[in-house]
Design a protein around this motif. Sequence first.
Motif, PDB file in Angstrom:
ATOM      1  N   GLU A 135       4.802  36.753  54.141  1.00 33.38           N
ATOM      2  CA  GLU A 135       4.675  35.316  53.965  1.00 33.38           C
ATOM      3  C   GLU A 135       4.494  35.226  52.223  1.00 33.38           C
ATOM      4  O   GLU A 135       4.948  33.878  51.767  1.00 33.38           O
ATOM      5  N   ALA A 139       7.221  32.633  50.022  1.00 30.80           N
ATOM      6  CA  ALA A 139       6.693  31.832  48.855  1.00 30.80           C
ATOM      7  C   ALA A 139       7.544  32.107  47.766  1.00 30.80           C
ATOM      8  O   ALA A 139       7.814  31.176  46.853  1.00 30.80           O
ATOM      9  N   ARG A 140       7.625  33.279  47.380  1.00 30.69           N
ATOM     10  CA  ARG A 140       8.440  33.537  46.278  1.00 30.69           C
ATOM     11  C   ARG A 140       9.896  32.948  46.269  1.00 30.69           C
ATOM     12  O   ARG A 140      10.298  32.533  45.165  1.00 30.69           O
ATOM     13  N   GLU A 144       9.168  25.185  44.203  1.00 29.65           N
ATOM     14  CA  GLU A 144       7.941  24.482  44.401  1.00 29.65           C
ATOM     15  C   GLU A 144       8.080  23.285  44.951  1.00 29.65           C
ATOM     16  O   GLU A 144       9.018  22.441  44.782  1.00 29.65           O
ATOM     17  N   LEU A 178      -1.076  31.751  55.569  1.00 36.38           N
ATOM     18  CA  LEU A 178      -0.040  30.963  54.574  1.00 36.38           C
ATOM     19  C   LEU A 178      -0.827  30.612  53.289  1.00 36.38           C
ATOM     20  O   LEU A 178      -0.250  30.336  52.249  1.00 36.38           O
ATOM     21  N   ALA A 181      -1.056  33.182  50.634  1.00 34.11           N
ATOM     22  CA  ALA A 181       0.087  33.290  50.054  1.00 34.11           C
ATOM     23  C   ALA A 181       0.688  32.345  49.197  1.00 34.11           C
ATOM     24  O   ALA A 181       1.374  32.426  48.427  1.00 34.11           O
ATOM     25  N   GLY A 182      -0.219  31.231  48.939  1.00 31.91           N
ATOM     26  CA  GLY A 182      -0.073  30.128  47.855  1.00 31.91           C
ATOM     27  C   GLY A 182       0.441  28.914  48.613  1.00 31.91           C
ATOM     28  O   GLY A 182       0.830  28.007  47.800  1.00 31.91           O
ATOM     29  N   PHE A 183       0.451  28.669  49.884  1.00 34.00           N
ATOM     30  CA  PHE A 183       1.066  27.555  50.576  1.00 34.00           C
ATOM     31  C   PHE A 183      -0.023  26.495  50.471  1.00 34.00           C
ATOM     32  O   PHE A 183      -1.254  26.874  50.550  1.00 34.00           O
ATOM     33  N   ARG A 201       5.114  25.015  49.317  1.00 39.17           N
ATOM     34  CA  ARG A 201       4.960  26.125  48.400  1.00 39.17           C
ATOM     35  C   ARG A 201       4.350  25.474  47.342  1.00 39.17           C
ATOM     36  O   ARG A 201       4.713  24.218  46.737  1.00 39.17           O
TER      37      ARG A 201
END
Length: 201
Positions: A135, A139-140, A144, A178, A181-183, A201
Amino acid sequence: MGFHTFDPESADKLEDASRYRYLSREELVGALDLDPDRSAVADFGSGTGFYTDDVAPFASEVRAVDVQSEMHELYREKGVPENVSLVTADIGDLPFADGELDAAFSTMTFHEFAGDGHGDGAADRAGADDRSGAEVEVARVLREGGRFVVGDWSANGDGESGPPVGERYDRDEAVELLENAGFSVVRADERPETFFVVAER
């Protein structure tokens, strides 16, 4: 992907319209919030393209990503829409640039690739300091504000359909993975046999 992948010899089950009982085309497409003129979308764990075909008319391009080349062969036999490209890759190592995608989705495959290994149960895999799961790679490759929509079998289900309950996450575990992972999660539903999560994201 992870410790469990779908058997290509049972791929006819992936084309069964009863799958809409768990996630309809309308709910999936609506959650992705696509611009049909400029949306690059990926289907992670695309299989034979059942949901890929549903999303394709609403996006400019779709990448059907599956770790099993046999699934792509079956998809080719069925017929692949012109704006869909087939990508054989592990979700943890995607051949896409940073921010290349506008949106992505995973239908009944999140349990196959999320987290960092599949050792002592889903709860252990959703550790707060784990940033090495697939995940993070998803995100990568999302821009955005890009959305990642996940519909999957829930660990709170009874297991009559789908993978064994012990191979699943529940809604809260998926949300934790999530978010780690930066979400930012904008919707999270627990259902009788599945969960549905929309993250940005």
